[in-house]
Design a protein around this motif. Structure first.
Motif, PDB file in Angstrom:
ATOM      1  N   PHE A   9       0.172   8.657   5.685  1.00  0.00           N
ATOM      2  CA  PHE A   9      -0.251   7.505   4.900  1.00  0.00           C
ATOM      3  C   PHE A   9       0.922   6.891   4.140  1.00  0.00           C
ATOM      4  N   VAL A  10       1.695   7.734   3.482  1.00  0.00           N
ATOM      5  CA  VAL A  10       2.828   7.246   2.689  1.00  0.00           C
ATOM      6  C   VAL A  10       3.850   6.548   3.578  1.00  0.00           C
ATOM      7  N   VAL A  13       2.481   3.205   4.885  1.00  0.00           N
ATOM      8  CA  VAL A  13       2.567   2.153   3.872  1.00  0.00           C
ATOM      9  C   VAL A  13       4.006   1.652   3.756  1.00  0.00           C
ATOM     10  N   PHE A  16       4.712  -0.540   6.686  1.00  0.00           N
ATOM     11  CA  PHE A  16       3.977  -1.798   6.520  1.00  0.00           C
ATOM     12  C   PHE A  16       4.739  -2.752   5.610  1.00  0.00           C
ATOM     13  N   PHE A  17       5.211  -2.254   4.461  1.00  0.00           N
ATOM     14  CA  PHE A  17       5.918  -3.124   3.519  1.00  0.00           C
ATOM     15  C   PHE A  17       7.292  -3.539   4.056  1.00  0.00           C
TER      16      PHE A  17
END
Length: 64
Positions: A9-10, A13, A16-17
């Motif tokens: 998840f980390v 993210v 994604f950014f």
């Protein structure tokens, strides 16, 4: 309070950014995703998981 986050998840993210900020081209993001997917199906997955777990344990044991 204890907060548990999945490394997937980390990192997801973070990718994604990076893609959103255009710091990472879409092609490179796709290659990174494929590399992680195929790496997870090899014998290297176990040692990588144990290494990350040991690193996180070491970070949580640090006291300021």
């Amino acid at each position: 309070m204890v907060l548990n986050l999945s490394a997937v998840f980390v990192l997801g993210v973070a990718v994604f950014f990076l893609l959103r900020a255009r710091a990472l081209p879409a092609g490179a993001g796709f290659v990174a995703m494929l590399f992680g997917f195929f790496l997870a199906s090899t014998g290297a997955a176990g040692p990588i998981n144990r290494g990350v777990a040991a690193f996180i344990t070491a970070l949580s044991d640090l006291t300021l």
